[in-house]
Design a protein around this motif. Structure first.
Motif, short mmCIF file in Angstrom:
data_model
loop_
_atom_site.label_atom_id
_atom_site.label_comp_id
_atom_site.label_asym_id
_atom_site.label_seq_id
_atom_site.Cartn_x
_atom_site.Cartn_y
_atom_site.Cartn_z
N LEU A 1 7.04 12.28 21.95
CA LEU A 1 7.57 13.54 21.43
C LEU A 1 9.08 13.51 21.25
N LYS A 2 9.58 14.32 20.32
CA LYS A 2 11.02 14.41 20.09
C LYS A 2 11.69 15.13 21.26
N GLN A 3 12.92 14.73 21.54
CA GLN A 3 13.66 15.30 22.67
C GLN A 3 14.08 16.75 22.42
N ASN A 4 14.55 17.03 21.24
CA ASN A 4 15.01 18.39 20.91
C ASN A 4 14.28 18.91 19.68
N PRO A 5 13.03 19.32 19.87
CA PRO A 5 12.23 19.76 18.72
C PRO A 5 12.76 21.04 18.09
N LYS A 6 12.74 21.08 16.76
CA LYS A 6 13.22 22.27 16.05
C LYS A 6 12.07 23.07 15.43
N THR A 7 10.93 22.42 15.26
CA THR A 7 9.78 23.09 14.66
C THR A 7 8.56 22.92 15.55
N PHE A 8 7.51 23.65 15.23
CA PHE A 8 6.26 23.54 15.98
C PHE A 8 5.73 22.12 15.89
N ILE A 9 5.78 21.54 14.70
CA ILE A 9 5.27 20.18 14.52
C ILE A 9 6.09 19.19 15.34
N ASP A 10 7.40 19.36 15.37
CA ASP A 10 8.25 18.49 16.19
C ASP A 10 7.85 18.55 17.66
N LYS A 11 7.52 19.75 18.12
CA LYS A 11 7.24 19.95 19.54
C LYS A 11 5.86 19.45 19.95
N TRP A 12 4.87 19.61 19.08
CA TRP A 12 3.49 19.41 19.51
C TRP A 12 2.80 18.17 18.92
N TYR A 13 3.54 17.36 18.15
CA TYR A 13 2.92 16.18 17.56
C TYR A 13 3.78 14.94 17.80
N PHE A 14 3.13 13.84 18.20
CA PHE A 14 3.85 12.58 18.33
C PHE A 14 4.35 12.15 16.95
N LYS A 15 5.39 11.34 16.95
CA LYS A 15 6.02 10.96 15.69
C LYS A 15 5.04 10.28 14.75
N ASN A 16 4.21 9.38 15.28
CA ASN A 16 3.27 8.68 14.40
C ASN A 16 2.21 9.63 13.83
N ILE A 17 1.83 10.64 14.62
CA ILE A 17 0.88 11.65 14.13
C ILE A 17 1.52 12.42 12.97
N THR A 18 2.77 12.81 13.15
CA THR A 18 3.48 13.53 12.09
C THR A 18 3.56 12.69 10.82
#
Length: 359
Positions: free
Chosen positions: A93-110
């Protein structure tokens, strides 16, 4: 989406092409392989330490402290998990998520989601494009970085393996959408085919709006004038609906991934009975007003001797007051047990189907 007509053969072909492109894309190959290897290791571990049905039997008989045992085995498997993360260079997960997708999805999933979405945009048939986007939306819901018991109401993002009381074994978050994309693609096409056989010659149209205030005839006239004229002349025989329950779910947050990806405009402030407003007296009062406003608005378009069926978890006994404010009477009630829930660890409960008629 069921009311639309789909060209099934091209739809299946498009989905298969997208699936193949995802699978064959070298950018995603390590993520897919990582998940397959992790699943294999977990299966061996769970077969050994959480045998079925022995483990659940021992838990039920209180021969095992489930929480303590689960934590112990979770810690035992953790080094295997961490080694695989390093080996396959998996980003979490991203350290400082700005969106719901940033917060709840791993980078590869995104990355996989964005890849499929771009592929869907290339589909020429608009109905097939929309249903493909719906499949992606269903997929996204199952791929959030959360535990199985928190799928319905998110708590905190999870980035490691964990003991899952829902399944009675060590589980993991999702690292590739491949499985769920294929599952929901197959399921959606199956549903469309089944519904095609059940469809009658009737016509349906779906309107989006605030049920408390929408002018159905006017809104429908802008979309389908002839249908609006029939509706205005013949009226509606009844309603079958399951309104939001007071203070139970924030529906915008439930589907925040779709708002993020598809760019839909959020209207959180218009939700009826949202979780963020709680279940206190003021929230109950507001809920009564909102649902009765919906019914009063709908009555303009209903025939005489109409039938309204509403499914509700009415633990605060609000629907008698709602019926009164809507100028209706409760003709009958039917109890409906809710047995299959997303959060299997939460207690089952009953809903009531209220049959309402003009007072």
């Amino acid at each position: 989406c069921k009311i639309n007509t789909y060209d099934i053969v091209p739809l299946e072909k498009n989905i298969n092409i997208i699936t193949e492109r995802l699978f064959e894309n070298p950018k995603f190959s390590k993520d897919i392989e990582f998940e397959q290897v992790l699943i294999g290791e977990l299966n061996k571990f769970n077969d050994k330490y959480f045998p079925i049905p022995e483990f659940k039997y021992k838990v039920k008989q209180k021969l095992i402290d489930e929480n303590k045992y689960g934590r112990e085995k979770e810690n035992m498997f953790l080094p295997v998990y961490k080694d695989l993360l390093i080996k396959y260079k998996i980003e979490l997960l991203k350290q400082n998520p700005k969106t719901f997708i940033d917060k709840w999805y791993f980078k590869n999933i995104t990355n996989e989601i964005n890849f499929i979405f771009e592929e869907i945009k290339k589909v020429k048939n608009s109905n097939n494009k929309n249903i493909s986007a719906l499949i992606l939306s269903r997929t996204m819901r199952s791929c959030r970085a959360t535990t199985h018991s928190d799928l319905a109401t998110l708590a905190e993002p999870v980035s490691k393996i964990y003991y899952c009381s829902k399944h009675g074994k060590i589980c993991k978050p999702v690292f590739s959408i491949m499985k769920w994309w294929k599952t929901y693609s197959k399921d959606t096409i199956k549903r469309i085919k089944e519904f095609e056989k059940l469809k009658t010659g009737t016509y349906q149209y779906c309107l989006s709006g605030d049920a408390r205030t929408i002018d159905i005839i006017s809104a429908l006239s802008k979309k389908q004038k002839s249908f609006a004229d029939i509706l205005n002349r013949q009226k509606i025989s009844g309603i079958f609906s399951s309104p939001p329950y007071v203070g139970l779910i924030d529906y915008h947050e439930q589907h925040a991934y779709a708002y993020d990806l598809f760019g839909f405009k959020r209207k959180d402030e218009l939700e009826i009975g949202p979780l963020f407003k709680g279940q206190g007296k003021e929230s109950q009062k507001s809920y009564i007003e909102d649902i009765s406003d919906v019914l009063n608005n709908c009555k303009k378009y209903l025939k005489e001797n109409y039938n309204v069926f509403l499914v509700a978890n009415d633990k605060y006994n609000l629907y008698h007051e709602i019926a009164k404010k809507a100028g209706m009477r409760i003709e009958n009630t039917f109890k409906r047990p809710v047995l299959n829930r997303t959060e299997k660890d939460k207690g089952a409960y009953s809903e009531i189907i209220f049959h309402l008629k003009e007072k």
